[in-house]
Design a protein around this motif. Structure first.
Motif, PDB file in Angstrom:
ATOM      1  N   UNK A 245       0.817  -1.217   0.000  1.00 51.99           N
ATOM      2  CA  UNK A 245       0.000   0.000   0.000  1.00 51.99           C
ATOM      3  C   UNK A 245       0.849   1.265   0.000  1.00 51.99           C
ATOM      4  N   UNK A 246       2.086   1.202   0.546  1.00 53.77           N
ATOM      5  CA  UNK A 246       2.918   2.409   0.615  1.00 53.77           C
ATOM      6  C   UNK A 246       3.416   2.866  -0.758  1.00 53.77           C
ATOM      7  N   UNK A 247       3.409   1.964  -1.740  1.00 53.05           N
ATOM      8  CA  UNK A 247       3.853   2.373  -3.075  1.00 53.05           C
ATOM      9  C   UNK A 247       2.679   2.634  -4.016  1.00 53.05           C
ATOM     10  N   UNK A 248       1.468   2.595  -3.496  1.00 57.58           N
ATOM     11  CA  UNK A 248       0.292   2.876  -4.317  1.00 57.58           C
ATOM     12  C   UNK A 248       0.283   4.351  -4.716  1.00 57.58           C
ATOM     13  N   UNK A 249      -0.114   4.627  -5.931  1.00 57.96           N
ATOM     14  CA  UNK A 249      -0.040   5.983  -6.477  1.00 57.96           C
ATOM     15  C   UNK A 249      -1.337   6.763  -6.268  1.00 57.96           C
ATOM     16  N   UNK A 250      -1.166   8.091  -6.143  1.00 56.40           N
ATOM     17  CA  UNK A 250      -2.305   9.000  -6.088  1.00 56.40           C
ATOM     18  C   UNK A 250      -2.381   9.845  -7.356  1.00 56.40           C
ATOM     19  N   UNK A 251      -1.260   9.893  -8.087  1.00 53.73           N
ATOM     20  CA  UNK A 251      -1.147  10.797  -9.229  1.00 53.73           C
ATOM     21  C   UNK A 251      -0.333  12.008  -8.820  1.00 53.73           C
ATOM     22  N   UNK A 252       0.607  12.419  -9.655  1.00 51.31           N
ATOM     23  CA  UNK A 252       1.430  13.577  -9.336  1.00 51.31           C
ATOM     24  C   UNK A 252       2.808  13.223  -8.801  1.00 51.31           C
ATOM     25  N   UNK A 253       3.032  11.947  -8.419  1.00 55.40           N
ATOM     26  CA  UNK A 253       4.362  11.547  -7.946  1.00 55.40           C
ATOM     27  C   UNK A 253       5.343  11.462  -9.129  1.00 55.40           C
ATOM     28  N   UNK A 254       6.618  11.620  -8.811  1.00 54.26           N
ATOM     29  CA  UNK A 254       7.658  11.388  -9.813  1.00 54.26           C
ATOM     30  C   UNK A 254       8.027   9.909  -9.758  1.00 54.26           C
ATOM     31  N   UNK A 255       8.084   9.263 -10.926  1.00 49.09           N
ATOM     32  CA  UNK A 255       8.456   7.855 -11.020  1.00 49.09           C
ATOM     33  C   UNK A 255       9.800   7.756 -11.743  1.00 49.09           C
ATOM     34  N   UNK A 256      10.728   6.982 -11.171  1.00 43.95           N
ATOM     35  CA  UNK A 256      12.091   6.878 -11.709  1.00 43.95           C
ATOM     36  C   UNK A 256      12.448   5.413 -11.911  1.00 43.95           C
ATOM     37  N   UNK A 257      12.955   5.067 -13.094  1.00 41.23           N
ATOM     38  CA  UNK A 257      13.419   3.722 -13.368  1.00 41.23           C
ATOM     39  C   UNK A 257      14.713   3.435 -12.626  1.00 41.23           C
ATOM     40  N   UNK A 258      14.751   2.314 -11.891  1.00 42.26           N
ATOM     41  CA  UNK A 258      15.901   1.989 -11.035  1.00 42.26           C
ATOM     42  C   UNK A 258      16.657   0.740 -11.469  1.00 42.26           C
ATOM     43  N   UNK A 259      16.092  -0.039 -12.372  1.00 45.93           N
ATOM     44  CA  UNK A 259      16.735  -1.269 -12.830  1.00 45.93           C
ATOM     45  C   UNK A 259      16.647  -1.323 -14.346  1.00 45.93           C
ATOM     46  N   UNK A 260      17.773  -1.603 -14.994  1.00 48.47           N
ATOM     47  CA  UNK A 260      17.784  -1.688 -16.453  1.00 48.47           C
ATOM     48  C   UNK A 260      17.809  -0.305 -17.083  1.00 48.47           C
ATOM     49  N   UNK A 261      16.630   0.262 -17.339  1.00 47.94           N
ATOM     50  CA  UNK A 261      16.531   1.598 -17.936  1.00 47.94           C
ATOM     51  C   UNK A 261      16.661   2.646 -16.835  1.00 47.94           C
ATOM     52  N   UNK A 262      17.894   2.845 -16.374  1.00 43.43           N
ATOM     53  CA  UNK A 262      18.165   3.726 -15.240  1.00 43.43           C
ATOM     54  C   UNK A 262      17.827   5.181 -15.579  1.00 43.43           C
TER      55      UNK A 262
END
Length: 389
Positions: A255-272
């Motif tokens: 639940x802590x990683x569930x989105x509300x909209x407006x967050x910044x999302x960053x690729x951390x594995x592979x497509x860094x």
């Protein structure tokens, strides 16, 4: 009218690719394109690739001729391309060399693009999806008269060209945000003197945190919760209706990683470092383990400015420096939390965002055009292969 169906093995020669020995550097670095699944679906006709073979490397494997249709058969199934010149492929790709007296190659290319759902269904339930050469040979293609094949291919070529032109226009618009950012901030001498410097961890909401998402997405659940993956971040647009979904039971554990909209999302594995702002329709979705969620507080700095700052060379170089090579290049949460952002005055942020808003309006118009041309292409394709075009 419906066209008769014939197995691929009856109207073509199928060649499974091979990778020359990677222990011998002399096999690589020449002028012969070496196609992997990463190059499929990007452009219809493949003329060049990031990795190439030398004459020595090509001598140890079988090249496929111009106009061979290339189909991904291991891993991501059903990705398609067409050889624009003699080239080689790796072992994840089957090249379909059509008998041109029976199947016009360009018609065969469009027919192959319709095979993915069937390939997904017939693949055994293993960790890596795979279609054997014998099974692949049994897949069928429509077989109208040759003149009709050429007519259909010509119509689909025109629709596909329009679709690709609009996609390239969107790609160019997607780079303009960084051009505006560089113009306003990178060349500004004040950026190193007067402006505040805060870490991403200092820019988020007080009672929130930067975190990864779901460790193991599990099987697709058509009725489940959408999950955003690294591949979605790298795409020019995200088709929210077609993203992978996970069961609500799995989602409930994250639940802590569930989105509300407006967050910044960053690729951390592979497509860094691939970065996007979660749009409003992502409300209620979750993220995969390879994606970091950064809930920036707009009272501290506008998230859209922070997102463009993360996309800049300043931060991307930092990410590449901090990458850890495990099975794949990986950026951990600690490194993301410590990422420094130079925060300009509010009035400059607002000026920047007004320009970005105009850019977003243009992008939305292009996206709407892409949706229309995609729908047109899909309609033409269905009608063509039903014999109704």
């Amino acid at each position: 009218m419906s066209w008769p169906q014939v197995p691929l093995g009856e109207v073509s020669m199928i060649v499974t690719g091979k990778t020359p020995s990677t222990k011998d550097e002399a096999n690589f670095g020449g002028d012969i394109p070496f196609v992997t699944p990463a190059e499929l679906d990007a452009e219809a006709t493949i003329l060049s690739t990031p990795r190439t073979l030398s004459e020595i490397g090509a001598a140890s494997i079988k090249l496929v001729p111009k106009n061979a249709v290339l189909v991904g058969c291991i891993g991501t199934l059903g990705k398609v391309g067409m050889a624009g010149k003699p080239l080689a492929t790796n072992q994840q790709i089957n090249a379909v060399v059509f008998d041109e007296a029976k199947i016009w190659p360009r018609f065969g290319y469009y027919a192959a693009k319709r095979l993915r759902p069937e390939m997904e269904m017939m693949a055994p339930a293993t960790t890596v999806k795979i279609i054997s050469k014998s099974k692949f040979s049994e897949l069928t293609t429509p077989h109208p008269p040759l003149d009709e094949q050429k007519r259909i291919a010509g119509i689909l070529d025109q629709a596909d060209a329009l679709r690709r032109l609009r996609t390239r226009a969107l790609d160019k618009l997607n780079t303009l945000g960084q051009a505006i950012f560089h113009e306003m901030f990178v060349g500004n001498s004040q950026i190193t003197r007067d402006w505040k410097r805060l870490t991403l961890d200092e820019l988020i909401f007080e009672n929130d945190r930067i975190n990864y998402g779901v460790v193991q997405p599990g099987d697709h659940d058509a009725e489940g919760v959408p999950i955003i993956r690294v591949a979605d971040l790298a795409a020019p647009t995200v088709d929210f209706e077609s993203v992978k979904r996970i069961s609500r039971l799995i989602d409930a554990s994250y639940s802590r990683s569930r989105l509300k909209g407006g967050e910044i999302l960053i690729g951390c594995v592979g497509s860094i470092g691939s970065t996007m702002i979660a749009p409003p329709e992502f409300n209620g979705a979750n993220i995969a383990r390879a994606v970091a969620r950064v809930p920036v507080d707009p009272q501290k700095c506008d998230p859209r400015f922070v997102a463009e700052y993360i996309k800049s060379d300043i931060v991307q170089r930092y990410f590449q420096k901090e990458v850890r090579l495990v099975a794949q290049p990986t950026l951990n949460i600690k490194q993301i939390r410590e990422t420094e952002v130079v925060v300009p005055p509010v009035e400059l942020q607002q000026d920047f965002l007004s320009r970005i808003s105009l850019l977003d309006s243009s992008k939305n118009q292009v996206v709407e055009g892409i949706t229309r041309t995609d729908d047109l292409f899909t309609s033409l394709q269905h009608r063509a292969f039903r014999g109704e075009l």
